[in-house]
Design an enzyme around this catalytic site. Structure first.
Site, PDB file in Angstrom:
ATOM      1  N   SER A 155       1.099  -1.140  -0.086  1.00 18.20           N
ATOM      2  CA  SER A 155      -0.067  -0.149  -0.114  1.00 18.20           C
ATOM      3  C   SER A 155       0.934   1.163   0.022  1.00 18.20           C
ATOM      4  CB  SER A 155      -1.135  -0.050   1.321  1.00 18.20           C
ATOM      5  OG  SER A 155      -1.299   1.352   1.474  1.00 18.20           O
ATOM      6  N   HIS A 170      -1.620  -1.640  -3.822  1.00 18.34           N
ATOM      7  CA  HIS A 170      -2.996  -1.385  -3.216  1.00 18.34           C
ATOM      8  C   HIS A 170      -3.226   0.069  -2.877  1.00 18.34           C
ATOM      9  CE1 HIS A 170      -6.193  -2.454  -0.083  1.00 18.34           C
ATOM     10  NE2 HIS A 170      -5.667  -1.416   0.691  1.00 18.34           N
ATOM     11  N   ASP A 222      -5.400   3.306  -1.456  1.00 18.89           N
ATOM     12  CA  ASP A 222      -6.404   3.708  -0.338  1.00 18.89           C
ATOM     13  C   ASP A 222      -7.074   4.746  -1.024  1.00 18.89           C
ATOM     14  OD1 ASP A 222      -6.112   1.313   1.462  1.00 18.89           O
ATOM     15  OD2 ASP A 222      -3.821   2.000   1.282  1.00 18.89           O
ATOM     16  N   MET A 242      -9.691   7.577   0.167  1.00 13.33           N
ATOM     17  CA  MET A 242     -10.409   7.968   1.554  1.00 13.33           C
ATOM     18  C   MET A 242     -11.034   9.280   1.096  1.00 13.33           C
ATOM     19  SD  MET A 242      -7.870   6.961   4.644  1.00 13.33           S
ATOM     20  CE  MET A 242      -6.786   5.755   4.504  1.00 13.33           C
ATOM     21  N   HIS A 260      -8.962   0.340  -2.796  1.00 14.60           N
ATOM     22  CA  HIS A 260      -9.568   0.075  -1.714  1.00 14.60           C
ATOM     23  C   HIS A 260     -10.398   1.392  -1.498  1.00 14.60           C
ATOM     24  CE1 HIS A 260      -9.240  -0.669   2.883  1.00 14.60           C
ATOM     25  NE2 HIS A 260     -10.607  -0.512   2.563  1.00 14.60           N
ATOM     26  N   MET A 314     -12.629   3.602   0.744  1.00  8.87           N
ATOM     27  CA  MET A 314     -13.103   3.947   1.984  1.00  8.87           C
ATOM     28  C   MET A 314     -13.911   5.192   1.902  1.00  8.87           C
ATOM     29  SD  MET A 314      -9.680   2.780   4.057  1.00  8.87           S
ATOM     30  CE  MET A 314      -8.723   2.845   2.323  1.00  8.87           C
ATOM     31  N   MET A 367     -10.410  -6.358   7.400  1.00 12.12           N
ATOM     32  CA  MET A 367      -9.721  -5.236   8.053  1.00 12.12           C
ATOM     33  C   MET A 367      -9.040  -5.763   9.180  1.00 12.12           C
ATOM     34  SD  MET A 367      -9.313  -2.737   5.724  1.00 12.12           S
ATOM     35  CE  MET A 367      -8.609  -1.746   6.655  1.00 12.12           C
ATOM     36  N   PHE A 406      -6.459   4.967   8.507  1.00 18.86           N
ATOM     37  CA  PHE A 406      -4.970   5.208   8.670  1.00 18.86           C
ATOM     38  C   PHE A 406      -3.967   4.065   8.592  1.00 18.86           C
ATOM     39  CE2 PHE A 406      -7.601   8.287  10.780  1.00 18.86           C
ATOM     40  CZ  PHE A 406      -7.112   9.508  10.621  1.00 18.86           C
ATOM     41  N   ASP A 433      -5.792  -6.478   5.814  1.00 22.03           N
ATOM     42  CA  ASP A 433      -5.277  -5.018   5.599  1.00 22.03           C
ATOM     43  C   ASP A 433      -5.295  -4.456   6.703  1.00 22.03           C
ATOM     44  OD1 ASP A 433      -4.524  -2.419   4.580  1.00 22.03           O
ATOM     45  OD2 ASP A 433      -6.412  -2.166   3.577  1.00 22.03           O
ATOM     46  N   GLY A 448       1.452  -1.870   4.457  1.00 24.02           N
ATOM     47  CA  GLY A 448       1.934  -0.299   4.067  1.00 24.02           C
ATOM     48  C   GLY A 448       3.004  -0.153   5.086  1.00 24.02           C
TER      49      GLY A 448
HETATM   50  C1  DX5 Z   1      -5.827   1.648   6.327  1.00 23.64           C
HETATM   51  C2  DX5 Z   1      -5.502   1.311   4.963  1.00 23.64           C
HETATM   52  C3  DX5 Z   1      -4.038   0.298   4.702  1.00 23.64           C
HETATM   53  C4  DX5 Z   1      -2.915   0.855   5.193  1.00 23.64           C
HETATM   54  C5  DX5 Z   1      -2.213  -0.191   5.868  1.00 23.64           C
HETATM   55  O1  DX5 Z   1      -7.000   2.076   6.458  1.00 23.64           O
HETATM   56  O2  DX5 Z   1      -6.474   0.548   4.233  1.00 23.64           O
HETATM   57  O3  DX5 Z   1      -4.239  -0.207   3.350  1.00 23.64           O
HETATM   58  O4  DX5 Z   1      -2.241   1.366   4.334  1.00 23.64           O
HETATM   59  O5  DX5 Z   1      -0.930   0.357   6.558  1.00 23.64           O
HETATM   60  P1  DX5 Z   1      -0.148  -0.586   7.509  1.00 23.64           P
HETATM   61  O6  DX5 Z   1       0.113  -1.808   6.740  1.00 23.64           O
HETATM   62  O7  DX5 Z   1       0.993   0.518   7.981  1.00 23.64           O
HETATM   63  O8  DX5 Z   1      -1.111  -0.911   8.558  1.00 23.64           O
HETATM   64 ZN    ZN Z   2      -6.262  -0.465   2.331  1.00 19.85          ZN
END
Ligand code: DX5
Ligand code: ZN
Length: 241
Positions: A19, A44, A46, A48, A77, A79, A148, A154, A182, A204
């Protein structure tokens, strides 16, 4: 972008999907290159909206821009509160896999079917506090469930083990479904998630916040391979007896 991608993804499992959320947004082209060199088979992304989650990232222009700099598939993804509204523009921007949150929509079956009409791989995500039964209306219309292991919003949060029970149940009841995890994935939690039956592992900060992406990716990959190896050994033992 097409559902033919589903087979490609199945063949690459188990796979680690970086990510870019915690990466350098001022230099995404280099981030993509470094992650590709480290061995990433897919990215991936994200998205938001500052409404479904209290954080804002990016939309179609970024997905389209990243797509111009990589041949690898893009796993988007969403959100966001209104995934249907942005699904088609996201596919036009280059999304190959599109995942919506079950908590964001009233009629998850309707959303999943509409996504499927776009000829993409369809995922549905659920936050740690959301029970698996909430997926029932839509589960027959999705290709992937994103479990999740942190509350969406975050990077850098700690892994919630409730996700492992969900993975095990989903794996038992839906042997053909792609399962993705994730949030808070590191060499220890990737092992646990693989043992619980997961196929795709979003990572991530464990990669992007490290100095050496290649070394961080390799460590995660070794942890995954060690589980596959021990599973193979167990199976061989069972076949012999
Ligand atoms: C969080 C995201 C993740 C995030 C994961 O809401 O959906 O994809 O990047 O990051 P880490 O691996 O740092 O938890
Ligand atoms: Zn994600």
């Amino acid at each position: 972008m097409s559902r033919a991608m589903l087979e490609t993804i199945r063949e690459m499992t188990p796979a680690i999907l970086p990510s870019i959320l915690s990466g350098d947004f001022g230099d995404m082209k280099s981030e993509i290159q470094r992650l590709t060199d480290a061995g990433a088979p897919m990215f991936h992304l994200d998205v938001m909206d500052g409404h479904f989650v209290p954080n804002l990232t990016f939309g179609m222009p970024m997905v389209e821009g990243l797509n111009r700099h990589t041949e690898l598939p893009l796993d988007v993804h969403l959100m966001i509160s209104d995934p249907l509204r942005y699904a088609e523009p996201m596919v036009r921007a280059g999304a190959d896999v599109l995942t919506f949150h079950v908590e964001a929509v009233e009629d998850a079956a309707h959303v999943a079917k509409a996504f499927r009409d776009l000829d993409i791989v369809v995922g549905v995500a659920l936050d740690p506090e959301t029970p698996i039964r909430d997926l029932e209306p839509c589960i027959d219309f999705v290709d992937m469930v994103l479990v999740m292991s942190v509350k969406a919003g975050f990077g850098g949060q700690s892994f919630d083990p409730v996700s492992l029970d969900k993975l095990k149940l989903l794996r038992e009841n839906h042997p053909d479904l792609l399962l993705q995890i994730d949030g808070g994935i590191n060499p220890e939690t990737i092992t646990q998630a693989r043992q619980a039956g997961c196929d795709l592992f979003v990572v991530g900060s464990a990669i992007v916040c490290s100095e050496d992406y290649r070394a961080a990716y390799a460590e995660l990959d070794q942890a995954l391979k060690a589980v596959s190896h021990s599973t193979d050994q167990t199976r061989k033992g069972q076949e012999k007896s």
